[in-house]
Design a protein around this motif. Sequence first.
Motif, PDB file in Angstrom:
ATOM      1  N   VAL A 110       0.841  -1.193   0.000  1.00 34.88           N
ATOM      2  CA  VAL A 110       0.000   0.000   0.000  1.00 34.88           C
ATOM      3  C   VAL A 110       0.880   1.249   0.000  1.00 34.88           C
ATOM      4  O   VAL A 110       1.787   1.370   0.834  1.00 34.88           O
ATOM      5  CB  VAL A 110      -0.928   0.013   1.237  1.00 34.88           C
ATOM      6  N   GLY A 111       0.597   2.151  -0.911  1.00 30.43           N
ATOM      7  CA  GLY A 111       1.310   3.419  -0.917  1.00 30.43           C
ATOM      8  C   GLY A 111       0.968   4.233   0.314  1.00 30.43           C
ATOM      9  O   GLY A 111      -0.050   4.005   0.972  1.00 30.43           O
ATOM     10  N   ARG A 112       1.834   5.177   0.643  1.00 30.13           N
ATOM     11  CA  ARG A 112       1.567   6.024   1.812  1.00 30.13           C
ATOM     12  C   ARG A 112       2.047   7.432   1.537  1.00 30.13           C
ATOM     13  O   ARG A 112       3.083   7.639   0.904  1.00 30.13           O
ATOM     14  CB  ARG A 112       2.240   5.451   3.053  1.00 30.13           C
ATOM     15  N   TRP A 113       1.252   8.393   1.987  1.00 35.86           N
ATOM     16  CA  TRP A 113       1.599   9.802   1.874  1.00 35.86           C
ATOM     17  C   TRP A 113       1.695  10.382   3.277  1.00 35.86           C
ATOM     18  O   TRP A 113       1.137   9.835   4.233  1.00 35.86           O
ATOM     19  CB  TRP A 113       0.535  10.564   1.096  1.00 35.86           C
ATOM     20  N   ASP A 114       2.365  11.515   3.361  1.00 41.32           N
ATOM     21  CA  ASP A 114       2.370  12.206   4.647  1.00 41.32           C
ATOM     22  C   ASP A 114       1.084  13.030   4.770  1.00 41.32           C
ATOM     23  O   ASP A 114       0.299  13.166   3.822  1.00 41.32           O
ATOM     24  CB  ASP A 114       3.615  13.077   4.811  1.00 41.32           C
ATOM     25  N   GLU A 115       0.867  13.582   5.942  1.00 46.52           N
ATOM     26  CA  GLU A 115      -0.386  14.285   6.201  1.00 46.52           C
ATOM     27  C   GLU A 115      -0.571  15.487   5.296  1.00 46.52           C
ATOM     28  O   GLU A 115      -1.684  15.762   4.819  1.00 46.52           O
ATOM     29  CB  GLU A 115      -0.453  14.723   7.662  1.00 46.52           C
ATOM     30  N   ALA A 116       0.516  16.212   5.013  1.00 43.19           N
ATOM     31  CA  ALA A 116       0.405  17.410   4.177  1.00 43.19           C
ATOM     32  C   ALA A 116      -0.082  17.052   2.779  1.00 43.19           C
ATOM     33  O   ALA A 116      -0.927  17.746   2.200  1.00 43.19           O
ATOM     34  CB  ALA A 116       1.756  18.118   4.113  1.00 43.19           C
TER      35      ALA A 116
END
Length: 443
Positions: A28-34
């Motif tokens: 699963v890809g993941r991004w930061d909150e921003a």
Amino acid sequence: MIAIARATPENLPFILATERLPGYDALVGRWDEARHREALAAPHFAYFIARRDGAPVGFAILRDWNAPERVTKVQRIAVSDPGAGTGRALLRAVADAAFTETLVHRLWLGVFPDNLRAQRAYAAVGFVPEGIARGSAFFGGLHRDELVMSLIRPDWEAARAASSRAKPAADEGPSAAHPPCRDDPDRLRRGSARGIRATGRRGPRDDLRARLHRLVAAYPDHLTATDGETLTWRDGTRTPTGLRLPERPFDVMLRDATVADMLRQSYWLGPLTVMPPRDHSPGRLRNGEFFNRLYGDCRAAPPPTRPVTWMPRTGSGRGRPQRLSVTTVNDVAGRLERVIEALEGLPARMKAFLVPSSGTLSCRAVADTGLPSMHGTGAAIDLNARNADYWAWARTRSSDVPYRNRIPWEIAECFEAERFAWGGKWYHYDTMHFEYRPELFPA
């Protein structure tokens, strides 16, 4: 059963945590909150949150939402309980939302070739493998191959039609639930847990008899009884229902509906899960004599109304409060005020669909039939026409009407709670339009 709704910034902690569950680092890809906040605010992204028994269990992100090319990507989908069937249910609900709420033709996603469990779940929803896109995913610092899978609208429509044929017609059927807009546990929990599964089927005569009794119960200040063949009004007069007359083509009933014709089509509560089938427009079939008896004929005399301030806390967008003339018959004015109170509690991003209202009382004719509009009774309201859709604006050379809707379900839910039927559930859709039609709702 899961329920889906559009995600908000308050859901970001769950989304961030789900992306980072053990074992997901390779899948699963993941991004930061921003980055999530930026995408969540962008109109070309659509975030969905899934809940079971009120608790979040998954999320999905769609990219190129409502794109002019009509191609949308499932950017990411992840659940907190893998292996429990949640991912499959979430993808199916999200696909239904995409095909129902937009004109998308192709919905696609990429999955790593070794993720066989995900591929089986996607195939079960109807996604078809197309081939390997070499090095298309930059993941974990590496370019990895992806298997591209897609679902196109004709296949989705065929699957939905087959599913509808396999299910018995009923006045109420299950669908993905959305959180209620008002805290009315009996009425709204029932309403938000059911959705449109409109099959185009009509009720048999016995079912019409039951619906006629529901009609009487819906207007107790005016009607006292029905024997099926006639309605009895409080002054003792009777109106024939047309129960024994055969069902006629929709276009004929639209221009000359009996009382029984008004009740032939089922109005399904809850969010749209499929586009309304051809000519399924519950509420558009109206018997003029019946509504003239209820509300009065505006061509002869103005109906009894009182002013209702539209969205007073939000404002009209015109610098002064917008006051609407609404009928006092059947307490429609009071019911609309309760709708307004619920609408005021919705997120600010939804207010552009609401203000200014395009009006209530107007003694005019329906554009395509020339018959009196429900606006002439003062029991109907149009939202902001600039952000709504109307079938006549989307006419094509084809006889089919391409469905389009931008009104969030949460708005329609607030109206349905007070028994206002939504024109967004019509084949000949009018998504800005709501009218008080309690006889169409289950008791």
